[in-house]
Design a protein around this motif. Structure first.
Motif, PDB file in Angstrom:
ATOM      1  N   ARG A 171       8.692   8.768   7.665  1.00  0.00           N
ATOM      2  CA  ARG A 171       7.635   9.255   6.767  1.00  0.00           C
ATOM      3  C   ARG A 171       6.620   8.145   6.540  1.00  0.00           C
ATOM      4  NH1 ARG A 171       8.457  11.755   0.677  1.00  0.00           N
ATOM      5  NH2 ARG A 171       6.230  12.062   0.226  1.00  0.00           N
ATOM      6  N   HIS A 172       5.356   8.434   6.743  1.00  0.00           N
ATOM      7  CA  HIS A 172       4.291   7.443   6.608  1.00  0.00           C
ATOM      8  C   HIS A 172       3.451   7.732   5.378  1.00  0.00           C
ATOM      9  CE1 HIS A 172       5.331   5.915  10.558  1.00  0.00           C
ATOM     10  NE2 HIS A 172       5.308   7.164  11.026  1.00  0.00           N
ATOM     11  N   GLY A 173       2.457   6.868   5.155  1.00  0.00           N
ATOM     12  CA  GLY A 173       1.590   7.058   3.999  1.00  0.00           C
ATOM     13  C   GLY A 173       2.001   6.138   2.871  1.00  0.00           C
ATOM     14  N   PRO A 174       1.086   5.858   1.964  1.00  0.00           N
ATOM     15  CA  PRO A 174       1.371   4.933   0.866  1.00  0.00           C
ATOM     16  C   PRO A 174       2.376   5.510  -0.125  1.00  0.00           C
ATOM     17  CG  PRO A 174      -0.765   5.979   0.538  1.00  0.00           C
ATOM     18  CD  PRO A 174      -0.284   6.406   1.897  1.00  0.00           C
ATOM     19  N   VAL A 175       3.041   4.587  -0.814  1.00  0.00           N
ATOM     20  CA  VAL A 175       3.939   4.948  -1.904  1.00  0.00           C
ATOM     21  C   VAL A 175       3.261   4.506  -3.197  1.00  0.00           C
ATOM     22  CG1 VAL A 175       6.186   4.521  -2.974  1.00  0.00           C
ATOM     23  CG2 VAL A 175       5.998   4.721  -0.485  1.00  0.00           C
ATOM     24  N   THR A 176       3.059   5.429  -4.114  1.00  0.00           N
ATOM     25  CA  THR A 176       2.364   5.122  -5.360  1.00  0.00           C
ATOM     26  C   THR A 176       3.325   5.247  -6.532  1.00  0.00           C
ATOM     27  OG1 THR A 176       0.285   5.962  -4.447  1.00  0.00           O
ATOM     28  CG2 THR A 176       0.409   5.703  -6.844  1.00  0.00           C
ATOM     29  N   VAL A 177       3.433   4.125  -7.286  1.00  0.00           N
ATOM     30  CA  VAL A 177       4.266   4.128  -8.480  1.00  0.00           C
ATOM     31  C   VAL A 177       3.368   4.522  -9.643  1.00  0.00           C
ATOM     32  CG1 VAL A 177       5.772   2.781  -9.985  1.00  0.00           C
ATOM     33  CG2 VAL A 177       5.707   2.294  -7.523  1.00  0.00           C
ATOM     34  N   THR A 178       3.641   5.695 -10.236  1.00  0.00           N
ATOM     35  CA  THR A 178       2.794   6.208 -11.329  1.00  0.00           C
ATOM     36  C   THR A 178       3.436   6.025 -12.701  1.00  0.00           C
ATOM     37  OG1 THR A 178       3.755   8.415 -11.036  1.00  0.00           O
ATOM     38  CG2 THR A 178       1.730   7.909  -9.818  1.00  0.00           C
ATOM     39  N   GLY A 179       4.722   5.840 -12.737  1.00  0.00           N
ATOM     40  CA  GLY A 179       5.391   5.685 -14.029  1.00  0.00           C
ATOM     41  C   GLY A 179       6.748   5.028 -13.852  1.00  0.00           C
ATOM     42  N   GLN A 213       2.954 -12.692  -8.673  1.00  0.00           N
ATOM     43  CA  GLN A 213       4.271 -12.383  -8.124  1.00  0.00           C
ATOM     44  C   GLN A 213       4.367 -10.919  -7.704  1.00  0.00           C
ATOM     45  OE1 GLN A 213       7.448 -13.769 -10.630  1.00  0.00           O
ATOM     46  NE2 GLN A 213       6.808 -15.903 -10.489  1.00  0.00           N
ATOM     47  N   LEU A 214       3.708 -10.041  -8.427  1.00  0.00           N
ATOM     48  CA  LEU A 214       3.675  -8.627  -8.028  1.00  0.00           C
ATOM     49  C   LEU A 214       2.971  -8.484  -6.684  1.00  0.00           C
ATOM     50  CD1 LEU A 214       4.116  -5.603  -8.557  1.00  0.00           C
ATOM     51  CD2 LEU A 214       1.970  -5.612  -9.891  1.00  0.00           C
ATOM     52  N   ALA A 215       1.867  -9.199  -6.521  1.00  0.00           N
ATOM     53  CA  ALA A 215       1.146  -9.148  -5.247  1.00  0.00           C
ATOM     54  C   ALA A 215       2.024  -9.673  -4.105  1.00  0.00           C
ATOM     55  CB  ALA A 215      -0.147  -9.961  -5.342  1.00  0.00           C
ATOM     56  N   ALA A 250       5.082  -8.445   0.767  1.00  0.00           N
ATOM     57  CA  ALA A 250       6.311  -8.543   1.541  1.00  0.00           C
ATOM     58  C   ALA A 250       6.741  -7.171   2.070  1.00  0.00           C
ATOM     59  CB  ALA A 250       7.426  -9.158   0.686  1.00  0.00           C
ATOM     60  N   VAL A 251       6.617  -6.128   1.243  1.00  0.00           N
ATOM     61  CA  VAL A 251       6.955  -4.769   1.688  1.00  0.00           C
ATOM     62  C   VAL A 251       6.039  -4.349   2.830  1.00  0.00           C
ATOM     63  CG1 VAL A 251       7.075  -2.344   1.017  1.00  0.00           C
ATOM     64  CG2 VAL A 251       7.874  -4.120  -0.563  1.00  0.00           C
ATOM     65  N   SER A 252       4.753  -4.684   2.696  1.00  0.00           N
ATOM     66  CA  SER A 252       3.788  -4.315   3.745  1.00  0.00           C
ATOM     67  C   SER A 252       4.082  -5.060   5.046  1.00  0.00           C
ATOM     68  CB  SER A 252       2.370  -4.613   3.260  1.00  0.00           C
ATOM     69  OG  SER A 252       1.428  -4.381   4.279  1.00  0.00           O
ATOM     70  N   ASP A 253       4.374  -6.376   4.943  1.00  0.00           N
ATOM     71  CA  ASP A 253       4.603  -7.188   6.149  1.00  0.00           C
ATOM     72  C   ASP A 253       5.879  -6.767   6.874  1.00  0.00           C
ATOM     73  OD1 ASP A 253       2.306  -8.557   5.581  1.00  0.00           O
ATOM     74  OD2 ASP A 253       3.314 -10.307   4.696  1.00  0.00           O
ATOM     75  N   GLN A 254       6.931  -6.461   6.116  1.00  0.00           N
ATOM     76  CA  GLN A 254       8.227  -6.209   6.734  1.00  0.00           C
ATOM     77  C   GLN A 254       8.435  -4.739   7.124  1.00  0.00           C
ATOM     78  OE1 GLN A 254      11.589  -8.004   4.683  1.00  0.00           O
ATOM     79  NE2 GLN A 254      10.284  -9.610   3.821  1.00  0.00           N
ATOM     80  N   HIS A 255       7.764  -3.821   6.429  1.00  0.00           N
ATOM     81  CA  HIS A 255       8.015  -2.395   6.678  1.00  0.00           C
ATOM     82  C   HIS A 255       6.751  -1.603   6.991  1.00  0.00           C
ATOM     83  CE1 HIS A 255      12.141  -2.985   5.317  1.00  0.00           C
ATOM     84  NE2 HIS A 255      11.651  -3.673   4.288  1.00  0.00           N
ATOM     85  N   GLY A 256       5.591  -2.278   7.014  1.00  0.00           N
ATOM     86  CA  GLY A 256       4.342  -1.581   7.310  1.00  0.00           C
ATOM     87  C   GLY A 256       4.035  -0.496   6.309  1.00  0.00           C
TER      88      GLY A 256
END
Length: 605
Positions: A584-592, A520-522, A527-533
């Motif tokens: 703003r582009h580039g990946p978003v990383t959740v660290t905590g 489900q996380l995947a 979905a975020v990638s498909d809809q917002h790149g």
């Protein structure tokens, strides 16, 4: 003494046996069919109702059959000089050709029932009123002319006298009967027939297996070779369950038109019933797809290996046409029946969708009914349509319309225990006969469907708990289902139709919960990638923290994990993305992740 062979249909023998005591008959039911007869014990033949009535009456000295209908008026059967002459003498003149009307019909009946004069040669005849259900709009709301007509018929039934005819096989006394042909027993005014011992109502039944079997062997002669294997004929008779003998004739005509041989009549029957030529159950790749499902389905329905294995076994049986093979006649029953039971949120509905995709290659072949919407008895009209005279009658039913439009589909009845008990009776008919007749009188066939019922029976107020051995969970839930259908609903026969097709799901365990979380996380990140790149990465220790939070309470199974992910990840992620500067582009990383009461904040890099 009677001239009717014991091989005539039972209703015909009943007419012959009671001609001495009945002045009128009401025949209702399967009137437009062909009827199987074996004159003198010889070769069987198919006859129309009119021909059958004549062949019943003629051996007893009847000389003519007068037939009236609201379209063509009065006609004589058979169209032969002797019958026409007898009709002229019986009516006191040649039958007229006036337009049909109640007044004209009353005049003809008056002439037919007139006392025969002294010295007049007696004439035996019968008067058949066809399409009698259409003589009036409502049998219980008659206008004065209609009331007077039926009052005349009531009096005629009681004043008619039986007729002696010396020199015949049955010299008498026998009545010259009036025979009403109606769709249903109540299509004539109730006061005409109620308590009237001189009017006999007789049901004309649909053909049984023996009739269909004999007809199949009779029709075999119309195909090259002339005498196919009796087993092929029996298979045709089984496939034709629910069809009239006249329709069996139509099926053979369709088969010849399509260039099919006698051994291919099952395909012709399916085409006749369903109106489609292609049969997904006979596609060569179906076996391979079900075989591949042994590997792919457990990856989609996580932690339910026993339920998945049993479901695939039932699908294999359905694909081979072996569902209900233990019964003598099972061909018209649904291809597959499954009853999914167990905890909520463990994949019952998801497995139903998977079955549709697996068998029919399309999840749109999956049709779902939430049975909590059918807790009232009248709600059943939504499934098969309202009865005649009620609002929405013309629209038909949601279930019957959908299955007629697409006969090859999975139909899911979710939370079946919430449906009104009277609605369950409709499922009993589907499971037993594979068909339903809607409010418009149209028959829908379910012989190519997979029916799936889901239920939470056994989960409330029982000792079933997470961590119990699966065998104990299965035994407890099956016992609760049996108790519900037998003791609570009083429908043990419905439980019997389900047989061993009850598939019990297990609770979601810790290992399965982790896999469901990752799946489900995947889905969320995709979905975020498909809809917002936008690529979102969830790194440790945030991932472990999120997993621990989402899988802490497994009472609601995979659905609970999904709800927790929505609250603990999707909501704070949406808040963070709203605050992100546009462009703003580039990946978003959740660290905590930080949790402050009900609020979750993501630490992003």
């Amino acid at each position: 003494m009677t001239g009717v062979s014991p091989e005539w249909p039972a209703f015909a023998r009943e007419i012959d046996a009671t001609l001495a005591v009945q002045s009128q008959y009401v025949l209702y039911g399967n009137l437009r069919d062909h009827f199987l007869v074996r004159p003198g014990g010889g070769s069987p033949a198919l006859r129309s109702l009119r021909d059958l009535l004549w062949q019943v009456l003629e051996p007893s000295g009847y000389q003519t059959l007068l037939c009236y209908d609201p379209v063509d008026g009065l006609m004589v059967h058979p169209q032969e000089p002797d019958a026409l002459d007898a009709a002229t003498r019986l009516l006191g003149g040649k039958p007229g050709n006036q337009p049909p009307s109640l007044a004209r019909l009353r005049a003809d009946l008056t002439a037919f029932g007139r006392p025969q004069e002294a010295g007049e040669t007696p004439v035996r005849g019968a008067f058949v009123i066809d399409y009698a259900s259409r003589l009036v709009v409502s049998p219980e709301q008659l206008d004065p002319a209609e009331r007077d007509f039926f009052l005349f018929c009531l009096k005629s039934s009681r004043t008619a006298l039986p007729l002696f005819q010396p020199g015949t096989v049955r010299p008498g006394p026998l009545y010259n009967p009036v025979v009403w042909l109606v769709d249903g027993e109540r299509d004539l005014p109730s006061w005409l027939t109620a308590g009237n011992e001189l009017i006999r109502a007789i049901s004309v039944p649909s053909p049984d297996f023996g009739d269909r079997q004999a007809t199949a062997r009779l029709l075999a002669g119309s195909f090259p070779g002339g005498r196919p294997d009796p087993e092929v004929c029996d298979a045709f008779a089984e496939q034709a369950e629910g069809l009239a003998l006249r329709q069996m004739v139509d099926v053979t005509r369709l088969a010849r038109d399509r260039g099919l041989g006698f051994t291919q009549l099952p395909d012709a029957v399916r085409t006749y019933k369903l109106g489609v030529l292609d049969n997904p159950w006979r596609r060569g790749f179906l076996r391979e797809r079900i075989r591949e499902g042994e590997t792919s389905v457990p990856g989609r329905i996580v932690g339910q290996d026993a339920a998945v294995t049993k479901t695939l076994d039932i699908l294999k049986r359905a694909a081979l046409g072996l569902s209900g093979a233990q019964a003598a006649q099972s061909s018209s029953r649904p291809r597959g029946v499954l009853f999914f039971a167990g905890p909520t949120g463990v994949g019952k509905t998801e497995l139903a969708k998977t079955v549709a995709a697996l068998v029919f290659g399309d999840e749109s072949a999956y049709l779902r009914f939430d049975m909590s919407e059918f807790s009232a008895e009248h709600a059943g009209d939504r499934l098969i349509g309202a009865p005649p005279g009620y609002v929405g009658h013309e629209a038909g039913g949601e279930l019957t319309n959908a299955v007629r439009q697409q006969p090859f589909r999975v139909v899911l009845f979710d939370e079946i225990e919430k449906a009104h008990p009277r609605i369950l009776d409709k499922f009993l008919q589907v499971l037993e006969d594979g068909r339903l007749t809607d409010g418009r009188g149209t028959t829908t066939h379910f012989s190519e469907c997979v029916l799936i019922f889901t239920s939470n029976l056994g989960m409330v107020g029982s000792e079933v708990r997470p961590g119990m051995p699966y065998e104990l969970i299965e035994r407890t839930i099956k016992a609760a289902i049996g108790d519900h259908f037998t003791r609570v609903l009083g429908r043990p026969e419905l439980l019997n139709r389900l047989g061993d097709n009850i598939v019990v799901f297990d609770f979601v365990g810790a290992e399965a919960a982790g896999r469901i979380f990752e799946l489900q996380l995947a889905n969320i990140l995709r979905a975020v990638s498909d809809q917002h790149g936008l690529e979102v990465l969830v790194k440790e220790p945030a991932r472990s923290t999120l997993r621990e939070w989402c899988t802490a309470d497994l009472e609601k199974g995979g659905r609970g994990i999904g709800a927790a992910l929505e609250s603990l990840l999707v909501n704070p992620l949406a808040r963070a993305l709203f605050e992100r500067p546009p462009g703003r582009h580039g990946p978003v990383t959740v660290t905590g992740m930080r949790r402050d009461g009900p609020t979750v904040t993501l630490e992003l890099a």
